[in-house]
Enzyme design. Structure first.
Site, PDB file in Angstrom:
ATOM      1  N   ASP A 101     -59.085  -7.835  13.607  1.00  0.00           N
ATOM      2  CA  ASP A 101     -58.257  -6.763  13.279  1.00  0.00           C
ATOM      3  C   ASP A 101     -56.848  -6.956  13.556  1.00  0.00           C
ATOM      4  O   ASP A 101     -56.536  -6.770  14.741  1.00  0.00           O
ATOM      5  CB  ASP A 101     -58.881  -5.421  14.116  1.00  0.00           C
ATOM      6  CG  ASP A 101     -58.322  -4.417  13.510  1.00  0.00           C
ATOM      7  OD1 ASP A 101     -57.867  -4.127  12.237  1.00  0.00           O
ATOM      8  OD2 ASP A 101     -58.390  -3.037  14.213  1.00  0.00           O
ATOM      9  N   CYS A 121     -49.848  26.881  38.633  1.00  0.00           N
ATOM     10  CA  CYS A 121     -50.105  25.618  39.165  1.00  0.00           C
ATOM     11  C   CYS A 121     -51.793  26.031  39.608  1.00  0.00           C
ATOM     12  O   CYS A 121     -52.126  26.686  40.437  1.00  0.00           O
ATOM     13  CB  CYS A 121     -49.522  25.071  40.347  1.00  0.00           C
ATOM     14  SG  CYS A 121     -50.199  23.757  41.086  1.00  0.00           S
ATOM     15  N   ASP A 181     -43.398 -28.937  29.495  1.00  0.00           N
ATOM     16  CA  ASP A 181     -41.947 -28.394  29.654  1.00  0.00           C
ATOM     17  C   ASP A 181     -40.962 -29.718  29.671  1.00  0.00           C
ATOM     18  O   ASP A 181     -39.884 -29.592  29.071  1.00  0.00           O
ATOM     19  CB  ASP A 181     -41.608 -27.368  30.701  1.00  0.00           C
ATOM     20  CG  ASP A 181     -42.299 -26.087  30.657  1.00  0.00           C
ATOM     21  OD1 ASP A 181     -42.850 -25.810  29.515  1.00  0.00           O
ATOM     22  OD2 ASP A 181     -42.566 -25.195  31.549  1.00  0.00           O
ATOM     23  N   CYS A 221     -45.233  21.137  38.582  1.00  0.00           N
ATOM     24  CA  CYS A 221     -45.302  22.161  39.690  1.00  0.00           C
ATOM     25  C   CYS A 221     -44.349  21.580  40.913  1.00  0.00           C
ATOM     26  O   CYS A 221     -44.264  20.281  41.181  1.00  0.00           O
ATOM     27  CB  CYS A 221     -46.521  22.080  40.403  1.00  0.00           C
ATOM     28  SG  CYS A 221     -46.661  22.906  41.871  1.00  0.00           S
ATOM     29  N   LYS A 280     -69.741 -14.156   3.433  1.00  0.00           N
ATOM     30  CA  LYS A 280     -69.328 -14.970   2.069  1.00  0.00           C
ATOM     31  C   LYS A 280     -70.470 -15.843   1.340  1.00  0.00           C
ATOM     32  O   LYS A 280     -70.932 -16.583   2.254  1.00  0.00           O
ATOM     33  CB  LYS A 280     -67.798 -15.699   2.450  1.00  0.00           C
ATOM     34  CG  LYS A 280     -66.774 -14.710   2.837  1.00  0.00           C
ATOM     35  CD  LYS A 280     -65.424 -15.910   3.164  1.00  0.00           C
ATOM     36  CE  LYS A 280     -64.339 -15.056   3.680  1.00  0.00           C
ATOM     37  NZ  LYS A 280     -63.547 -16.010   4.431  1.00  0.00           N
ATOM     38  N   ASP A 303     -48.622 -27.118  32.422  1.00  0.00           N
ATOM     39  CA  ASP A 303     -47.094 -26.475  31.871  1.00  0.00           C
ATOM     40  C   ASP A 303     -45.928 -27.040  32.150  1.00  0.00           C
ATOM     41  O   ASP A 303     -45.227 -27.321  31.310  1.00  0.00           O
ATOM     42  CB  ASP A 303     -47.075 -24.980  32.193  1.00  0.00           C
ATOM     43  CG  ASP A 303     -48.396 -24.193  31.684  1.00  0.00           C
ATOM     44  OD1 ASP A 303     -49.270 -24.889  31.253  1.00  0.00           O
ATOM     45  OD2 ASP A 303     -48.467 -22.938  32.165  1.00  0.00           O
ATOM     46  N   GLU A 305     -55.672 -14.492   9.698  1.00  0.00           N
ATOM     47  CA  GLU A 305     -55.462 -13.202  10.244  1.00  0.00           C
ATOM     48  C   GLU A 305     -54.513 -13.428  11.456  1.00  0.00           C
ATOM     49  O   GLU A 305     -54.645 -14.175  12.275  1.00  0.00           O
ATOM     50  CB  GLU A 305     -56.494 -12.531  10.652  1.00  0.00           C
ATOM     51  CG  GLU A 305     -56.428 -10.966  10.984  1.00  0.00           C
ATOM     52  CD  GLU A 305     -56.653 -10.282   9.558  1.00  0.00           C
ATOM     53  OE1 GLU A 305     -56.611 -10.806   8.518  1.00  0.00           O
ATOM     54  OE2 GLU A 305     -56.356  -9.072   9.783  1.00  0.00           O
ATOM     55  N   GLU A 320     -45.425 -30.264  32.847  1.00  0.00           N
ATOM     56  CA  GLU A 320     -45.369 -31.582  32.129  1.00  0.00           C
ATOM     57  C   GLU A 320     -44.899 -31.322  30.868  1.00  0.00           C
ATOM     58  O   GLU A 320     -44.032 -31.926  29.923  1.00  0.00           O
ATOM     59  CB  GLU A 320     -46.568 -32.290  32.354  1.00  0.00           C
ATOM     60  CG  GLU A 320     -46.968 -33.283  33.669  1.00  0.00           C
ATOM     61  CD  GLU A 320     -48.320 -33.405  33.614  1.00  0.00           C
ATOM     62  OE1 GLU A 320     -48.511 -34.795  33.709  1.00  0.00           O
ATOM     63  OE2 GLU A 320     -49.145 -32.831  33.602  1.00  0.00           O
ATOM     64  N   SER A 350     -58.699  -7.379  -1.293  1.00  0.00           N
ATOM     65  CA  SER A 350     -59.259  -6.731  -0.120  1.00  0.00           C
ATOM     66  C   SER A 350     -60.935  -6.713  -0.318  1.00  0.00           C
ATOM     67  O   SER A 350     -61.402  -7.480  -1.087  1.00  0.00           O
ATOM     68  CB  SER A 350     -59.014  -5.407  -0.080  1.00  0.00           C
ATOM     69  OG  SER A 350     -59.438  -4.735  -1.332  1.00  0.00           O
TER      70      SER A 350
HETATM   71 ZN   LIG Z   1     -48.649  23.354  42.884  1.00  0.00          ZN
END
Ligand SMILES: [Zn+2]
Length: 676
Positions: free
Chosen positions: A114, A400, A35, A421, A283, A31, A167, A33, A79
């Protein structure tokens, strides 16, 4: 080298490594290198703004907009018809065969992710614009937000004029990270990946989208036939070659048997994916056959979606139990046991009294229970039409359940009802607070049953009494041997050396979770006494700490009820010893990263694991979606077979060896040791 040439080279390198990281999940450089390359490019572009092009990797995040324009899709985004059983699919294929007068296999099976559908227009090798599906004919132009998606290439080699369809989704691991941050900030967590994606993609500020780590998996080209592709599978292969991210699990199937196997295989694996799916799309592969079959006015005839059974069931609500929590009472539904997602469920969450009233859930109702992934089951809604008049309204408790004292019912700033409570000596509240303390500060061998036992025997009256428990006190309890008592006392002693962040989150201050605690501990330089002197003006200066959070901290510190606990902690907590501190300051390059180590390496595995921990990383024994890297020792070659390896490949987790680890830490390995 000419500046223009260097800029071009940097862009090429960054694109290549972005693809390795975000599309192939197989980074070739660290990461850091990466950056550095990005920083160099940004620097050159700052000096030569005339050389900035819109497709430069530095230009992913644009300016905020005030609203979205709409755009008409060149090819409508239809759809897909749903089906719920293998029989439906067989019937569908037979219908097509009859209509076409010929066999319709092979078919392509793909995962139905999804998320939010998008259309990505490319021309002359560049991403031109992006749109949501909208009503299928017209969608919102979300180009600025889509450009922040780093698995979506801004440039491609092909100069085809085409609309790539895909998606947009949020990885599950990203949802976890964002929700941790949100609950630490006292904000409502995002409900699920889909809602989060839909909200993010409609955010007017691309900077927000950039932070949320959206991803795209593409599944086709709207103009595939016109562009000369013969098969759908060929367009998928083409898209993969152009650098798009595709779901690797797609499969060309030649028979009903293969379709069934694919559906079953994915059903077994779906929880391990880092994204939600709600089914499979099937498909017809042959594009001229697709064209021949055509569409109805709603959906293409050549595709069908198989939806996995919802993990929902109906059951009767028998009674409501009010559980004492650390700060509130929460309702739990007891229902007739029912089979749900492979387990028997007899209890489900009712969230809170407001939800009960809003949904008009009554005792004795038939209710829909849903179990979504790893979330605990909850009551979705009552079936009002199944009532016979004997159902009763659910009233919040007045006393309670633990201490029988009257409860306090109030509304918080969001006007949500709170049932509390307030009895300072309530055993139920005390148990929740002690359990929270123990789990946050990580006292080993100290379970909830022991807490209940100690409270019942009146060995503890406050959280602070845990700190001074003696071997004798513990050994006097039922079913407690001397050895176990010894272990618990040692556990308490060891916990006194936990870092300040754990101590702060163990206090159980409202809105202060692990993320906020880390920030506070760093700000006050690991000093508990400095933290105890905190003022609101101080606290709000800390990045990411809002007034609401600062307010609850001050309220907690000022409250006299907490003073005996605070004083006891001042005497008990020692903080990390010098060896631990040295380890903590060794570096934090691996903070937040989780490693699994396997195979034979050029040094003992233990040494590798210690190195990872020393630099802030975690070591786990099994590969999960939360794993950052699988480290396979360098003595193993490509034919190395293990469950961890196949799972890492399946989850697209990068695989490294100990030399790569050394490179990440900017170190070397010499004579079987990390040096540098
Ligand atoms: Zn209590």
């Amino acid at each position: 080298m000419q500046i223009t040439a260097r800029i071009e080279e940097l862009r090429r390198l960054i694109r290549h490594h972005e693809r390795c990281y975000f599309v192939l999940a197989a980074p070739e450089i660290s990461d850091r290198e990466f950056d550095l390359l990005m920083a160099e490019l940004q620097d050159l572009e700052r000096q030569h703004p005339e050389l900035i092009t819109p497709d430069s990797p530095t230009q992913r995040v644009g300016e905020a907009v005030s609203s979205f324009n709409t755009v008409k899709h060149r090819v409508p985004m239809m759809s897909i018809e749903n089906s719920y059983s293998i029989a439906d699919i067989v019937e569908w294929l037979q219908r097509l065969e009859k209509a076409a007068g010929t066999g319709v296999f092979p078919v392509v099976c793909e995962l139905k992710i999804d998320g939010v559908s998008g259309s990505f227009c490319y021309r002359d090798g560049r991403l031109q614009n992006c749109a949501t599906r909208g009503n299928g004919t017209e969608g919102d132009l979300i180009t600025e937000n889509a450009r922040t998606i780093r698995s979506l290439p801004l440039t491609i080699e092909s100069d085809l004029d085409m609309d790539v369809r895909g998606e947009i989704y949020t990885p599950k691991s990203m949802l976890d990270v964002l929700n941790q941050q949100r609950s630490a900030d006292g904000e409502e967590p995002f409900k699920n990946c889909r809602n989060l994606t839909a909200g993010t993609i409609k955010s007017l500020d691309p900077a927000v989208a950039a932070q949320r780590g959206l991803q795209v998996m593409v599944y086709g080209i709207a103009q595939a036939t016109e562009l000369g592709f013969s098969h759908h599978s060929a367009t998928l292969e083409f898209l993969a070659k152009q650098g798009f991210k595709l779901n690797q699990a797609w499969k060309r199937c030649q028979s009903y048997q293969e379709i069934t196997e694919f559906i079953e295989e994915i059903a077994a694996r779906r929880d391990s994916f880092d994204f939600d799916i709600d089914g499979i799309v099937i498909k017809i592969d042959n594009l001229s056959l697709q064209a021949e079959l055509g569409s109805t006015n709603k959906a293409p005839r050549w595709a069908i979606a198989y939806k996995y059974p919802q993990e929902r069931a109906m059951s009767r609500l028998l009674r409501v139990e009010w559980q004492t929590g650390r700060s509130q009472l929460t309702p739990v539904a007891h229902i007739d046991p029912v089979e749900l997602g492979g387990t028997t469920v007899s209890r489900a969450s009712l969230h809170n009294i407001d939800q009960i009233r809003e949904k008009d859930i009554r005792l004795g109702d038939m209710v829909t229970v849903e179990k979504a992934g790893y979330i605990i089951p909850y009551i979705v809604a009552p079936a009002a039409d199944k009532r016979d008049g004997s159902e009763q309204t659910i009233e919040p408790p007045t006393h309670c359940p633990s201490c029988q004292q009257p409860l306090k019912i109030s509304r918080d700033e969001n006007s949500a009802t709170q049932i509390r409570c307030d009895n300072p000596s309530c055993q139920g509240v005390l148990a929740r607070r002690i359990i929270h303390f123990i789990t946050q500060i990580e006292i080993e061998n100290f379970g909830p049953q022991l807490v209940e036992q100690l409270i019942e025997k009146e060995q503890v009256q406050g959280v602070e009494d845990i700190l001074t428990l003696s071997r004798l006190q513990l050994a006097a309890l039922e079913r407690m041997g001397e050895k176990s008592a010894e272990k618990i006392v040692t556990g308490i002693e060891n916990a006194a050396h936990q870092p300040l962040a754990k101590l702060i989150s163990a206090l159980g201050i409202n809105n202060v979770g692990t993320v906020v605690s880390e920030k506070i501990a760093t700000w006050y330089r690991q000093s508990f006494s400095a933290f105890l002197e905190a003022t609101e003006t101080d606290l709000v200066q800390i990045d990411g700490i809002k007034e609401k959070v600062a307010g609850s901290i001050i309220e907690f510190l000022k409250n006299p009820d907490n003073h005996s606990l605070i004083n006891a902690l001042k005497a008990w907590w020692k903080g990390p010893d010098s060896a631990q501190l040295a380890q903590m300051s060794a570096g934090s390059q691996l903070t937040g990263k989780t490693f699994v180590v396997t195979g034979e390496a050029s040094m003992p595995r233990r040494q590798i694991e210690e190195q990872i921990k020393k630099y802030g990383g975690n070591v786990k024994s099994s590969v999960s979606p939360k794993t950052s890297y699988l480290l396979i020792g360098s003595q193993e070659n490509d034919s190395f077979v293990s469950n961890k390896k196949s799972r890492a490949i399946e989850l697209k987790i990068p695989i490294i060896d100990e030399f790569e680890l050394a490179r990440m830490l900017e170190m070397k390995i010499e004579n079987g040791k990390f040096t540098g």
